[in-house]
Design a protein around this motif. Sequence first.
Motif, PDB file in Angstrom:
ATOM      1  N   MET A  29       0.828  -1.207   0.000  1.00 50.61           N
ATOM      2  CA  MET A  29       0.000   0.000   0.000  1.00 50.61           C
ATOM      3  C   MET A  29       0.861   1.256   0.000  1.00 50.61           C
ATOM      4  O   MET A  29       0.533   2.244  -0.660  1.00 50.61           O
ATOM      5  CB  MET A  29      -0.946  -0.011   1.191  1.00 50.61           C
ATOM      6  CG  MET A  29      -2.092  -0.993   1.048  1.00 50.61           C
ATOM      7  SD  MET A  29      -3.389  -0.782   2.297  1.00 50.61           S
ATOM      8  CE  MET A  29      -2.532  -1.366   3.763  1.00 50.61           C
ATOM      9  N   LYS A  33       0.745   3.982  -3.124  1.00 54.01           N
ATOM     10  CA  LYS A  33       0.431   5.399  -2.889  1.00 54.01           C
ATOM     11  C   LYS A  33       1.602   6.294  -3.287  1.00 54.01           C
ATOM     12  O   LYS A  33       1.404   7.354  -3.898  1.00 54.01           O
ATOM     13  CB  LYS A  33       0.072   5.623  -1.424  1.00 54.01           C
ATOM     14  CG  LYS A  33      -1.257   5.008  -1.010  1.00 54.01           C
ATOM     15  CD  LYS A  33      -1.498   5.207   0.479  1.00 54.01           C
ATOM     16  CE  LYS A  33      -2.765   4.511   0.941  1.00 54.01           C
ATOM     17  NZ  LYS A  33      -2.981   4.669   2.407  1.00 54.01           N
ATOM     18  N   ALA A  36       1.859   6.287  -7.096  1.00 51.40           N
ATOM     19  CA  ALA A  36       0.717   7.025  -7.646  1.00 51.40           C
ATOM     20  C   ALA A  36       0.938   8.519  -7.470  1.00 51.40           C
ATOM     21  O   ALA A  36       0.742   9.312  -8.407  1.00 51.40           O
ATOM     22  CB  ALA A  36      -0.574   6.594  -6.949  1.00 51.40           C
ATOM     23  N   GLY A  37       1.342   8.925  -6.275  1.00 52.43           N
ATOM     24  CA  GLY A  37       1.577  10.333  -6.010  1.00 52.43           C
ATOM     25  C   GLY A  37       2.714  10.912  -6.829  1.00 52.43           C
ATOM     26  O   GLY A  37       2.743  12.115  -7.109  1.00 52.43           O
ATOM     27  N   ILE A  55      -7.387   0.029  -2.320  1.00 51.82           N
ATOM     28  CA  ILE A  55      -6.136   0.739  -2.577  1.00 51.82           C
ATOM     29  C   ILE A  55      -6.119   1.290  -3.998  1.00 51.82           C
ATOM     30  O   ILE A  55      -5.591   2.387  -4.246  1.00 51.82           O
ATOM     31  CB  ILE A  55      -4.895  -0.166  -2.315  1.00 51.82           C
ATOM     32  CG1 ILE A  55      -3.590   0.638  -2.463  1.00 51.82           C
ATOM     33  CG2 ILE A  55      -4.870  -1.366  -3.230  1.00 51.82           C
ATOM     34  CD1 ILE A  55      -3.434   1.793  -1.518  1.00 51.82           C
ATOM     35  N   GLU A  58      -7.973   4.534  -3.948  1.00 51.94           N
ATOM     36  CA  GLU A  58      -7.161   5.597  -3.348  1.00 51.94           C
ATOM     37  C   GLU A  58      -6.154   6.139  -4.351  1.00 51.94           C
ATOM     38  O   GLU A  58      -5.921   7.352  -4.430  1.00 51.94           O
ATOM     39  CB  GLU A  58      -6.443   5.076  -2.107  1.00 51.94           C
ATOM     40  CG  GLU A  58      -7.343   4.797  -0.919  1.00 51.94           C
ATOM     41  CD  GLU A  58      -6.547   4.432   0.323  1.00 51.94           C
ATOM     42  OE1 GLU A  58      -5.571   5.148   0.640  1.00 51.94           O
ATOM     43  OE2 GLU A  58      -6.892   3.431   0.965  1.00 51.94           O
ATOM     44  N   CYS A  59      -5.540   5.245  -5.123  1.00 44.89           N
ATOM     45  CA  CYS A  59      -4.548   5.678  -6.109  1.00 44.89           C
ATOM     46  C   CYS A  59      -5.196   6.460  -7.244  1.00 44.89           C
ATOM     47  O   CYS A  59      -4.620   7.446  -7.738  1.00 44.89           O
ATOM     48  CB  CYS A  59      -3.790   4.471  -6.653  1.00 44.89           C
ATOM     49  SG  CYS A  59      -2.696   3.692  -5.431  1.00 44.89           S
ATOM     50  N   LYS A  61      -7.838   8.273  -6.922  1.00 41.44           N
ATOM     51  CA  LYS A  61      -8.180   9.569  -6.334  1.00 41.44           C
ATOM     52  C   LYS A  61      -6.964  10.498  -6.336  1.00 41.44           C
ATOM     53  O   LYS A  61      -7.093  11.709  -6.502  1.00 41.44           O
ATOM     54  CB  LYS A  61      -8.679   9.366  -4.903  1.00 41.44           C
ATOM     55  CG  LYS A  61      -9.331  10.600  -4.279  1.00 41.44           C
ATOM     56  CD  LYS A  61      -9.891  10.282  -2.914  1.00 41.44           C
ATOM     57  CE  LYS A  61     -11.041   9.290  -3.002  1.00 41.44           C
ATOM     58  NZ  LYS A  61     -11.674   9.058  -1.669  1.00 41.44           N
ATOM     59  N   ILE A  62      -5.773   9.908  -6.165  1.00 37.88           N
ATOM     60  CA  ILE A  62      -4.534  10.692  -6.236  1.00 37.88           C
ATOM     61  C   ILE A  62      -4.290  11.196  -7.651  1.00 37.88           C
ATOM     62  O   ILE A  62      -3.657  12.222  -7.866  1.00 37.88           O
ATOM     63  CB  ILE A  62      -3.346   9.847  -5.747  1.00 37.88           C
ATOM     64  CG1 ILE A  62      -3.496   9.529  -4.255  1.00 37.88           C
ATOM     65  CG2 ILE A  62      -2.014  10.543  -6.001  1.00 37.88           C
ATOM     66  CD1 ILE A  62      -2.519   8.491  -3.737  1.00 37.88           C
ATOM     67  N   GLU A 234       5.687   6.103   6.377  1.00 40.69           N
ATOM     68  CA  GLU A 234       6.397   7.181   5.686  1.00 40.69           C
ATOM     69  C   GLU A 234       7.903   6.932   5.616  1.00 40.69           C
ATOM     70  O   GLU A 234       8.586   7.443   4.724  1.00 40.69           O
ATOM     71  CB  GLU A 234       6.129   8.517   6.387  1.00 40.69           C
ATOM     72  CG  GLU A 234       4.703   9.025   6.286  1.00 40.69           C
ATOM     73  CD  GLU A 234       3.741   8.328   7.241  1.00 40.69           C
ATOM     74  OE1 GLU A 234       4.210   7.541   8.115  1.00 40.69           O
ATOM     75  OE2 GLU A 234       2.530   8.543   7.121  1.00 40.69           O
TER      76      GLU A 234
END
Length: 265
Positions: A29, A33, A36-37, A55, A58-59, A61-62, A234
Amino acid sequence: MSELTNPMSMFDVSGKVALVTGASGAFGMVAAKVLAGAGCKLVLAAGSADALAEIAAECRKIGAEVVEANVRPTDEAVCADLVARAVEAFGSLDILVVASGMNKVAKIDEMSPETFTDVMDANVTQSWLLARAATVQMKAQGGGGKIVLVSSARGLLGHPAGYTAYCASKSAVDGITKALGCELGPTGITVNAIAPTVFRSPLTAWMFAETEEAETVRKGFLTRVPKGRLGEPEDLAGPLLFLSSRASDFYTGHILYADGGYTAG
């Protein structure tokens, strides 16, 4: 030399095509992310359809384009098909992140040979099969590529609590990383591994809890961690982006320990 005056350009992976397996897991995940970001086009693979859909959403949406593959990389055909899906959807494969795997904990006299084999298959054989399928495509298209495997501090260090299968499997992942780094160096394909220690995930949530048991375990563990804390998702983002980008072009066969200094002491 333009990278010296515009160093952030070395980390630019926008438009690259990335395949992430184990995309519904803790590390997967994070990888999904982050990539994708950063502007990658994604093929996300996972065994849980619901978690994969979550997931993937979410990607999207990014802002990422995403292909979902509700499969586990259990054999040669599945691994080849995942690579083929990336090529069919986006025209190439530039980045492979193998975040799929498992751990089954048991003392050696209580662990069945089948359990040992299951862990080795999930962590070692599947990493090898995916790296093989990606290598075939990356060589064919030219221009190199980035393969990122997931190891662990347990590939270097033992553990007293029934980790013989897991430690052996991650040591083998380290070996694959080093051998492929040497083998594929001339092709422009880099092969590296990220090796975390304990970081926050659904499986380790109990270690972060405010309970007496968790506090006791944490205190004992943190005596070995110079940074004095457990890992957060992170903490894996920077290493992943580095190993997926041009910034790491001179790095291959490398095990990057994301462990707060745990393996240094």
